[in-house]
Design a protein around this motif. Structure first.
Motif, short mmCIF file in Angstrom:
data_model
loop_
_atom_site.label_atom_id
_atom_site.label_comp_id
_atom_site.label_asym_id
_atom_site.label_seq_id
_atom_site.Cartn_x
_atom_site.Cartn_y
_atom_site.Cartn_z
N VAL A 104 0.84 -1.20 0.00
CA VAL A 104 0.00 0.00 0.00
C VAL A 104 0.87 1.25 0.00
O VAL A 104 2.00 1.23 0.47
N GLY A 105 0.33 2.33 -0.54
CA GLY A 105 1.05 3.60 -0.58
C GLY A 105 0.08 4.76 -0.66
O GLY A 105 -1.14 4.59 -0.65
N THR A 106 0.64 5.96 -0.76
CA THR A 106 -0.16 7.18 -0.76
C THR A 106 -0.72 7.53 -2.12
O THR A 106 -1.57 8.40 -2.23
N GLY A 107 -0.26 6.86 -3.15
CA GLY A 107 -0.76 7.13 -4.49
C GLY A 107 -0.13 8.36 -5.11
O GLY A 107 0.56 9.13 -4.46
N GLU A 108 -0.41 8.53 -6.41
CA GLU A 108 0.01 9.72 -7.13
C GLU A 108 -1.16 10.18 -7.97
O GLU A 108 -2.04 9.38 -8.32
N ALA A 109 -1.19 11.44 -8.27
CA ALA A 109 -2.35 12.04 -8.93
C ALA A 109 -2.72 11.34 -10.24
O ALA A 109 -3.91 11.14 -10.52
N LEU A 110 -1.76 10.94 -11.03
CA LEU A 110 -2.05 10.35 -12.33
C LEU A 110 -2.98 9.15 -12.21
O LEU A 110 -3.90 8.98 -13.01
N ASN A 111 -2.76 8.31 -11.21
CA ASN A 111 -3.54 7.10 -11.08
C ASN A 111 -4.59 7.12 -9.98
O ASN A 111 -5.43 6.22 -9.91
N GLU A 112 -4.58 8.09 -9.12
CA GLU A 112 -5.54 8.12 -8.02
C GLU A 112 -6.53 9.28 -8.10
O GLU A 112 -7.62 9.19 -7.57
N HIS A 113 -6.16 10.34 -8.74
CA HIS A 113 -7.03 11.52 -8.79
C HIS A 113 -7.93 11.45 -10.02
O HIS A 113 -8.05 12.40 -10.79
N VAL A 114 -8.57 10.31 -10.21
CA VAL A 114 -9.36 10.08 -11.43
C VAL A 114 -10.84 10.36 -11.23
O VAL A 114 -11.58 10.41 -12.21
N LEU A 115 -11.27 10.56 -10.00
CA LEU A 115 -12.68 10.82 -9.73
C LEU A 115 -12.99 12.30 -9.60
O LEU A 115 -14.14 12.68 -9.41
N GLY A 116 -11.97 13.15 -9.69
CA GLY A 116 -12.17 14.59 -9.61
C GLY A 116 -12.30 15.12 -8.19
O GLY A 116 -12.63 16.28 -7.99
N ASP A 117 -12.04 14.28 -7.19
CA ASP A 117 -12.09 14.74 -5.80
C ASP A 117 -10.88 15.61 -5.48
O ASP A 117 -9.96 15.73 -6.29
N GLN A 118 -10.87 16.16 -4.30
CA GLN A 118 -9.72 16.95 -3.85
C GLN A 118 -8.49 16.06 -3.81
O GLN A 118 -8.55 14.89 -3.46
N TRP A 119 -7.33 16.63 -4.16
CA TRP A 119 -6.07 15.90 -4.11
C TRP A 119 -5.19 16.53 -3.05
O TRP A 119 -4.59 17.58 -3.25
N PRO A 120 -5.08 15.92 -1.86
CA PRO A 120 -4.33 16.52 -0.76
C PRO A 120 -2.81 16.42 -0.96
O PRO A 120 -2.33 15.67 -1.79
N SER A 121 -2.12 17.17 -0.13
CA SER A 121 -0.64 17.16 -0.17
C SER A 121 -0.13 15.79 0.25
O SER A 121 -0.83 14.98 0.86
N ALA A 122 1.14 15.54 -0.05
CA ALA A 122 1.76 14.26 0.31
C ALA A 122 1.72 14.03 1.82
O ALA A 122 1.46 12.92 2.27
N ASP A 123 1.98 15.07 2.60
CA ASP A 123 1.95 14.92 4.07
C ASP A 123 0.57 14.47 4.55
O ASP A 123 0.46 13.59 5.39
N LEU A 124 -0.47 15.08 4.02
CA LEU A 124 -1.83 14.71 4.42
C LEU A 124 -2.16 13.28 3.95
O LEU A 124 -2.77 12.50 4.67
N ARG A 125 -1.71 12.94 2.75
CA ARG A 125 -1.96 11.57 2.27
C ARG A 125 -1.25 10.54 3.16
O ARG A 125 -1.79 9.48 3.44
N LEU A 126 -0.06 10.86 3.61
CA LEU A 126 0.66 9.96 4.52
C LEU A 126 -0.10 9.82 5.83
O LEU A 126 -0.21 8.72 6.39
N ASP A 127 -0.64 10.91 6.33
CA ASP A 127 -1.43 10.85 7.57
C ASP A 127 -2.68 10.00 7.39
O ASP A 127 -3.10 9.29 8.31
N MET A 128 -3.26 10.08 6.20
CA MET A 128 -4.48 9.30 5.95
C MET A 128 -4.17 7.81 6.01
O MET A 128 -4.97 7.01 6.39
#
Length: 128
Positions: A104-128
């Motif tokens: 598992v990982g935090t993802g990257e915009a190219l493959n995870e930001h496909v639904l048009g939702d908010q894309w948080p910073s790397a620090d916030l994604r790590l916290d999630m």
């Protein structure tokens, strides 16, 4: 000291699903001990042109191989909800009897930001 184990990286963005299954089986026939299957939603560059759903392809690979298997890195927070990843991973772990690995990982915009939702910073994604 244990012997080194070598795995095969099944790049689903570069090859079609049937090719990836065939390559995985061939790799095992030549001594590879497991398969890490990529989890792209879309290819990194247009020349690649593939993006099969990793969970379907892993099932087919598991039917043709006996080594370890798992998604290289799945992001359980945007494109796929953590509950869906858990639902996919739990039976795989049971059916593969200890040879399943969940990356598992935090993802990257190219493959995870496909639904048009908010894309948080790397620090916030790590916290999630």
């Amino acid at each position: 000291m244990s012997a080194a184990r070598i795995g095969y990286a099944a790049m689903l963005e570069q090859f079609g699903p049937n090719e990836v299954v065939d390559f995985s089986a061939l790799a095992e026939e030549h001594g590879v001990s497991g398969v890490m299957a990529a989890d792209p939603f879309q290819p990194w560059v247009p020349q690649q042109g593939q993006a099969a759903f990793v969970w379907n392809v892993m099932t087919a690979i598991a039917g043709r191989t006996t080594g370890d298997i798992g998604p290289g890195v799945t992001c359980p927070s945007f494109r796929m909800h953590p509950a869906i990843v858990a639902q996919a991973a739990a039976p795989a772990a049971v059916q593969l009897d200890g040879s399943f690995t969940l990356g598992v990982g935090t993802g990257e915009a190219l493959n995870e930001h496909v639904l048009g939702d908010q894309w948080p910073s790397a620090d916030l994604r790590l916290d999630m």
